[in-house]
Design an enzyme around this catalytic site. Structure first.
Site, PDB file in Angstrom:
ATOM      1  N   ILE A   1      73.321  41.996  74.995  1.00 49.85           N
ATOM      2  CA  ILE A   1      73.467  43.340  74.409  1.00 49.85           C
ATOM      3  C   ILE A   1      74.486  44.147  75.199  1.00 49.85           C
ATOM      4  O   ILE A   1      75.349  44.818  74.634  1.00 49.85           O
ATOM      5  CB  ILE A   1      72.097  44.059  74.322  1.00 49.85           C
ATOM      6  CG1 ILE A   1      71.147  43.260  73.416  1.00 49.85           C
ATOM      7  CG2 ILE A   1      72.275  45.477  73.779  1.00 49.85           C
ATOM      8  CD1 ILE A   1      69.713  43.791  73.357  1.00 49.85           C
TER       9      ILE A   1
ATOM     10  N   ARG B   1      64.320  49.843  78.080  1.00 51.91           N
ATOM     11  CA  ARG B   1      62.890  50.142  78.107  1.00 51.91           C
ATOM     12  C   ARG B   1      62.713  51.473  78.830  1.00 51.91           C
ATOM     13  O   ARG B   1      63.365  51.729  79.854  1.00 51.91           O
ATOM     14  CB  ARG B   1      62.111  49.050  78.839  1.00 51.91           C
ATOM     15  CG  ARG B   1      61.860  47.795  78.009  1.00 51.91           C
ATOM     16  CD  ARG B   1      60.883  48.049  76.865  1.00 51.91           C
ATOM     17  NE  ARG B   1      60.565  46.851  76.097  1.00 51.91           N
ATOM     18  CZ  ARG B   1      61.211  46.470  74.994  1.00 51.91           C
ATOM     19  NH1 ARG B   1      62.210  47.190  74.526  1.00 51.91           N
ATOM     20  NH2 ARG B   1      60.844  45.383  74.344  1.00 51.91           N
TER      21      ARG B   1
ATOM     22  N   GLU C   1      55.534  55.529  75.317  1.00 53.08           N
ATOM     23  CA  GLU C   1      55.704  55.690  73.867  1.00 53.08           C
ATOM     24  C   GLU C   1      54.337  55.701  73.177  1.00 53.08           C
ATOM     25  O   GLU C   1      53.465  54.922  73.556  1.00 53.08           O
ATOM     26  CB  GLU C   1      56.547  54.539  73.323  1.00 53.08           C
ATOM     27  CG  GLU C   1      57.955  54.581  73.898  1.00 53.08           C
ATOM     28  CD  GLU C   1      58.848  53.443  73.407  1.00 53.08           C
ATOM     29  OE1 GLU C   1      58.435  52.689  72.511  1.00 53.08           O
ATOM     30  OE2 GLU C   1      59.959  53.330  73.922  1.00 53.08           O
TER      31      GLU C   1
ATOM     32  N   HIS D   1      62.854  54.802  69.353  1.00 50.64           N
ATOM     33  CA  HIS D   1      62.880  53.337  69.545  1.00 50.64           C
ATOM     34  C   HIS D   1      63.326  52.597  68.272  1.00 50.64           C
ATOM     35  O   HIS D   1      62.568  51.823  67.696  1.00 50.64           O
ATOM     36  CB  HIS D   1      61.515  52.818  70.016  1.00 50.64           C
ATOM     37  CG  HIS D   1      61.612  51.518  70.772  1.00 50.64           C
ATOM     38  ND1 HIS D   1      60.772  51.180  71.804  1.00 50.64           N
ATOM     39  CD2 HIS D   1      62.457  50.455  70.636  1.00 50.64           C
ATOM     40  CE1 HIS D   1      61.091  49.986  72.275  1.00 50.64           C
ATOM     41  NE2 HIS D   1      62.120  49.516  71.560  1.00 50.64           N
TER      42      HIS D   1
HETATM   43  C1  DGY Z   1      63.157  44.596  71.569  1.00 53.12           C
HETATM   44  O1  DGY Z   1      63.359  43.697  70.751  1.00 53.12           O
HETATM   45  O2  DGY Z   1      62.765  44.372  72.706  1.00 53.12           O
HETATM   46  C2  DGY Z   1      63.454  46.011  71.135  1.00 53.12           C
HETATM   47  O3  DGY Z   1      63.001  46.958  71.990  1.00 53.12           O
HETATM   48  C3  DGY Z   1      62.977  46.274  69.733  1.00 53.12           C
HETATM   49  O4  DGY Z   1      63.810  45.595  68.907  1.00 53.12           O
END
Ligand code: DGY
Length: 330
Positions: A173, A248, A277, A295
């Site tokens: 990512i 997170r 959350e 989220h």
């Molecule tokens: C994950 O996949 O860990 C994200 O937080 C939600 O898609």
């Protein structure tokens, strides 16, 4: 057998297994399990099971398909063993699952790597742009009828193009965010604990933070990353800097972040994930220049379907005695 992993080497798989599907999943998300003829245990609605319900149900099933808010802790796993063979998380992060206990008990854990990278990177970039350009404040004013027309000094933000972006955690990512940054002519630095050997690697987080205009977090939640961005590290950032968190919540000390925006230690933040959350720290809700989303990093129809299918694929593979590519290593 050489390719057997946790939970894969037990007695022959039952031809038809019982699978607890803990939450509602996108249409088509359970296809791999249905195609294999497994019995799905799923109640109507999307009410989460309580801890006690999960403990009770885990005893009666061979597999659990869950989402990141379902806490699959030692008690659930111990109740499920030895019948329970796999827990498949419809998320790439798996901090909701006690992987060490699962591994000890021979229960496989699967997640959803790869299929949400681009979608989550899109959202990280949305937060970069929105926080730098104060989109939330500006739109709120307009919607509330406070806009009196163009004013030369209104809603001044900071530029994204040409800025220095620091990416903390340089997995799939983080790299997808870096690719987007190239289109904005940004200089990209990244921090990981071990040297990536790539241009822009900074070995110490404390050295990266003062050099960046924007910092985007892409680390998993682990003991070492809990509270990674605290008051001391926020103070290392530029007063014009923007912090973005799509990883997170507990990676950032939310109260410290709110204070940092209140007192101008940093300029703004774009946040998609929270420490507790769905509770959001009240000071963060009130903080100036905070763009706050609930989220939704991976929340597109196509991506959420692919995530559910990948988790289901993993569970189906374990149930037939194969090692799935999305097996989490304990
Ligand atoms: C994950 O996949 O860990 C994200 O937080 C939600 O898609």
């Amino acid at each position: 057998m050489g390719n057997r992993g946790p939970g894969l080497g037990r007695l022959r798989s039952p031809a038809v297994a019982r699978v607890l599907v803990a939450r509602q999943l996108p249409e088509g998300g359970l296809d791999p399990l249905m195609a294999a003829g497994h019995e799905l245990l799923q109640r109507p609605g999307d009410e989460p099971y309580t801890a006690d319900e999960l403990i009770g149900l885990s005893r009666e099933v061979d597999a659990i398909v869950c989402i990141l808010t379902d806490r699959i802790d030692a008690a659930v796993l111990q109740a499920g063993a030895p019948r329970l063979r796999v827990v498949a998380n419809v998320a790439v992060g798996y901090d909701n699952i006690d992987v060490a206990t699962a591994t000890e008990l021979g229960i496989a854990v699967c997640n959803t790597p790869g299929v949400l990278d681009e979608t989550t990177a899109d959202l990280a970039f949305l937060l970069i742009l929105a926080a730098c350009r104060r989109a939330t404040d500006a739109e709120a004013d307009l919607r509330a009828g406070r806009w009196t027309g163009f004013h030369i000094g209104d809603f001044l933000g900071v530029d994204v193009h040409g800025a220095t972006l620091g990416i903390v955690g340089y997995g799939r990512i983080g790299r997808a965010v870096a690719r987007r940054a190239a289109g904005f002519g940004m200089e990209v630095l990244h921090h990981t604990r071990s040297d990536t050997g790539l241009t822009g690697w900074v070995g110490e987080l404390d050295d990266l933070l003062p050099r960046c205009d924007i910092v985007s977090l892409h680390v998993p939640l682990q003991d070492e990353t809990r509270g990674l961005i605290d008051a001391r590290r926020l103070a290392l950032m530029k007063p014009s800097a923007v912090l973005v968190n799509t990883a997170r919540g507990p990676v950032v000390d939310e109260a410290a972040l709110a204070v940092a925006m209140e007192d101008g230690t940093i300029f703004a933040a774009g946040i998609d994930v929270y420490e507790r959350e769905p509770v959001v720290h009240p000071r963060l809700l009130a903080a100036p220049h905070a763009v706050l989303l609930p989220h939704i990093g991976s929340a597109t129809e196509a991506t959420r379907r692919r995530m559910a299918q990948l988790a289901s694929d993993g569970a189906a593979a374990v149930l037939r005695g194969d090692r799935p590519p999305n097996l989490v290593r304990g």
